[in-house]
Scaffold this active site. Structure first.
Site, PDB file in Angstrom:
ATOM      1  CB  SER A 128      -0.116   2.991  -4.668  1.00  0.00           C
ATOM      2  OG  SER A 128      -0.985   3.609  -3.768  1.00  0.00           O
TER       3      SER A 128
ATOM      4  CE  LYS B   3      -3.979   4.253  -6.191  1.00  0.00           C
ATOM      5  NZ  LYS B   3      -3.592   3.700  -4.891  1.00  0.00           N
TER       6      LYS B   3
ATOM      7  CE1 TYR C 268      -7.161   1.145  -4.760  1.00  0.00           C
ATOM      8  CE2 TYR C 268      -7.829   1.248  -2.461  1.00  0.00           C
ATOM      9  CZ  TYR C 268      -7.039   1.708  -3.495  1.00  0.00           C
ATOM     10  OH  TYR C 268      -6.124   2.704  -3.265  1.00  0.00           O
TER      11      TYR C 268
ATOM     12  CE1 TYR D 239       0.573   7.046  -3.656  1.00  0.00           C
ATOM     13  CE2 TYR D 239       2.844   6.884  -2.936  1.00  0.00           C
ATOM     14  CZ  TYR D 239       1.600   6.314  -3.109  1.00  0.00           C
ATOM     15  OH  TYR D 239       1.382   5.024  -2.731  1.00  0.00           O
TER      16      TYR D 239
ATOM     17  CB  VAL E 213       2.029   3.715   1.432  1.00  0.00           C
ATOM     18  CG1 VAL E 213       1.551   5.036   0.863  1.00  0.00           C
ATOM     19  CG2 VAL E 213       0.916   2.694   1.512  1.00  0.00           C
TER      20      VAL E 213
END
Lengths: 316, 316, 316, 316
Positions: C65, C68, C193, C244, C262
């Site tokens: 992540s 992102k 992605y 998160y 993660v």
């Protein structure tokens, strides 16, 4: 109580037709256009095989969600109740038929019931066969047996449209794969589901399905195709969940098992009495035929078909 | 098919009792304790007023949620169907009976149905009377008429416990006030609701309620108290929503209208045939009697009471 | 206040390592195994390019992540703020990063923010290029420029695992297609992605990304790659949504923009001061490195990096 | 960069006023009417106690949700961080400020954060004192100390209106009682909460609160009333959750801690630099002042107050 007759049905059609103006034709169905908005047809077949039809009963429309009860019968045949309901629940729910948030609920590890899209895709994934072609062939053969109509077939344009507009169903299916609910190939399950939705039927065909359920799972040749307990299961789920998130309304106002599709089709099944097929393409925001719904309520009331009334019982 | 008899019922009780171990007694009910866990009783009253009882059928328990169907009948009498269902829906839903998030859903401006707490409080707010005392008196008189039991009364300790543990119901009621669904005094509506839940009844009383619904709303003196169409409405809603979020399961496995309470009580109503009252205090996580549920499934199967079966129809 | 030094960082690593036992290694990452559970490394690079490292700072892990924020910068470059935030919101939310029910909320027609999976897939769909290969090449080139590390590359096994375990992300993407949020090819957006998530980086690389954001979007050669207002946007969203559904906790306890993955990676960016890269593979149930989180809280406290403290301001 | 001056503020007010037409005045506030729609005032107080005001800065409005940060400071003083955040979370969420469904989420046993109504009621329940009167007196005294305004008082008509329109808050509070989150007397907690919301303040008062947070919790007499770590906690939560479900938007566009109220009030706090008080009664659907929000964005941009920009840091 009026007698069931062609004349009565003609009058019932005239009474119900004005409700079509409250709905609109599903623009996603390629065989549909706005000229079909006012169509309304009905066929009733009694347990003694008397057939009554009126209105636009010859109009063919795709099965759409009415296919869900056929898929459920086949899956119950193939795997039995315990296995099927490990994959899908049997509880009604209040959300729309294509809702995905219910799948994320921590209280459920499976779709609420087989009448919503997620549940029906999950059920379709269980139907046995070595390929999607074989599995669909079984489905179609079963449907031909029930309806005694060898001409049933899938409409290619509807099927292509189902694929092209299938993003939501694809999302539901991959969600179920992610939670382990859907264990077979996702694209195959979707392909079968899309084909099942695309079979063209008319009121007589829909009525035959209702009669099959109402009359003990016996095909017109007298063969017992599905045991009683599976039929009871299907009918109970139709009553609690068959009319999308207006199922409670129809349980009260109609009072016998029905299943609708966004093509404006409705299958009605009055246990021990008759099957009813309705086609009225104008649907409301929940997905039910507006004129068809009005018609089936009228039939229930006039012909005293409501199972929750004491008139419709052995005892009175 | 076994004959309905006291002996049959005794055997059915013995068969079903072991399921009590899967449940637990509701600790919030002051008249309950763990010694009641294995109790199980049943009374069946047929349309011809034959009465069969077995097990702990004399045990009194508070009505709890079984009161919801009495309240609904009175509100329908007082205001008619249109007004009542402006206040509450008739759709089943998949959430727990005390769920509040469904009330915040933008698709609903009212509780899903009268069988969940929010809906029942809303319905209770409609029952006519100049004070809570008067309204409760009407409720109790109506219940005495139906059950032919003049001794019915509220248990004070249960009532006090309902008040003391009433935070969730109070939250539901004030939420409905905030959205304009509940327009009468909130505390009065709650007070009436708590009293209604606290009336003590035994299997015979519960069976009488079921019979009243099954037999056309006629009290034992032959007076027609509630019109047929209201009774059909209540029974249809019982079938789709009467057993909390296991209603779909009971629709499939029992197949006639039932209503349960967290006191382990169950009212069953087989249209045109009989009323059934069950008491089995051990309940599961959804609020239904475990042994009582098993018993009522067995009765449906053995005595062929499932409305979705063709056996239970005039036609066959 | 302790001085920032290698010795200080060594001590901070020792202090934080025990928190690894509270987490577990992500079994879905093929390059990971349980022997990595106790790894913990950190690199800090100040605005003046002083570099401090300690612990297992050479360990390469997939970006997951943390990619992102790179994707968001590129999309802002390609389309500007208005267009990007037509596709995705900028509001924090309390759900898990792979939640789908928020997408069905009637109040939102787009993912809440670019830090959750749905939002990041939507953002990835905007990155310009004539093919997935070209788009990924742009992404990688941009990342190499920022990190000054020409050796960065995707790990094929991680990429294959992303594909194999991609059902939830696929479900999110098709849902967005069904609502019109995602208008490009779904499988291409997912492919890009998945590749972005699979690039292997070490603490120094993560710290360089943090520094790039902290120091005004200037690459090591002095080129201004991203305008200030886009950097502010990215940092603000990192602070409200980067960790998160523990983002609020980290805003309070750390108080500067962070983004976790993660893989146990964390990028920290202290505006005007420094970039921080952390790797600690043991993650908690929300997806954040347990030891890495403890370490970054300690750094914030010891080195007075909390933006909400008056110590860390021009004025005091 | 323009210099902070009365003239600059006058111009900023003129630029921002037109945004009032996009909002509407909260009809539930009895001291409000439509003639107030176009009001807009601002006061800025720097760390060196320079005061700048413009527009309708003398207008008194009820605190409404801006009281939430005062309540949080007092509760942190009374019970410390650990105890307070056992009762309430610190995570932002995407729902409206009076949402109840988040309270039913199985992932949370407490309100998401102290800036939503449920969380603020829960926090209010912690403020020490032997009666509601005493507790409110402590609150008011604390607020007078911070604002150096001995004339602050509750408006009785606003308080009565809070009570009369309090159904949703009452529902939230009883829900928390039902889950064990709220353990003190519900009606007392609500009463205190309603009183806190009803204190009348003007721009200078709001700015003083912002300055108190920005300047280290020191009252005008130099007394340290609240330790730094509590102030950091409050400011971080303001940034992630202070502007209702537009908090993410304001984090990006303003970039320093703010708290709004449905009276159109906004408190801004720029750490180490200044406090800002804004009053503009026309609010948008999320509850934020439309003109006030435009003004505070303009101030952030013009005066380079965004904490995520490198301009606003010690280092550059």
């Amino acid at each position: 109580m009026p007698e069931l007759s062609t004349q009565y049905l003609n009058e019932a059609i005239e009474d119900s037709k004005p409700f079509a103006s409250q709905g609109s034709v599903n623009a996603a169905i390629p065989t549909f256009d706005d000229t079909m908005k006012d169509l309304l047809g009905v066929t009733i077949i009694t347990k003694d095989f008397e057939i009554y039809s009126a209105g636009d009963y010859k109009q063919n429309v795709p099965m759409q969600s009415t296919s869900k009860i056929i898929g459920l019968m086949l899956a119950l045949q193939d795997f039995g109740k315990d296995r099927v309901f490990q994959t899908v629940g049997m509880e009604p729910m209040g959300d729309f038929f294509n809702s995905i948030s219910s799948l994320e609920s921590p209280d459920t590890n499976k779709p609420f019931n087989p009448m919503i899209n997620a549940g029906a895709i999950s059920v379709a994934s269980l139907i046995k066969g070595q390929s999607v072609d074989k599995r669909f062939e079984r489905y179609l053969t079963f449907l031909k047996d029930i309806t005694e109509n060898d001409d049933l077939e899938m409409d290619e344009s509807v099927y292509q449209s189902e694929i092209a507009n299938g993003a939501r169903n694809r999302s539901l299916a991959y969600f179920m794969q992610s939670t382990g609910t859907l264990v077979t190939d996702v694209e195959e399950a979707l392909d079968l589901y899309f084909r099942m939705n695309s079979i063209m039927m008319c009121c007589n065909d829909f009525a035959r399905v209702g009669l099959f359920l109402a009359r003990g799972g016996i095909d017109p040749d007298g063969n017992k195709l599905i045991p009683d307990h599976h039929l009871r299961t299907v009918k109970a789920i139709m009553l609690t969940s068959g009319m999308y998130n207006a199922s409670g309304h129809f349980a009260v106002e109609v009072g016998f098992p029905c299943k609708s599709g966004v093509s404006g089709s409705v299958i009605g099944s009055v246990p021990g009495k008759m099957g009813i097929g309705v086609v009225g393409p104008a649907i409301d925001s929940k997905g039910n035929s507006t004129a068809g719904g009005a018609l089936i309520k009228k039939l229930s009331k006039d012909l005293e078909l409501n199972m929750f009334g004491i008139e419709n019982t052995a005892g009175e």
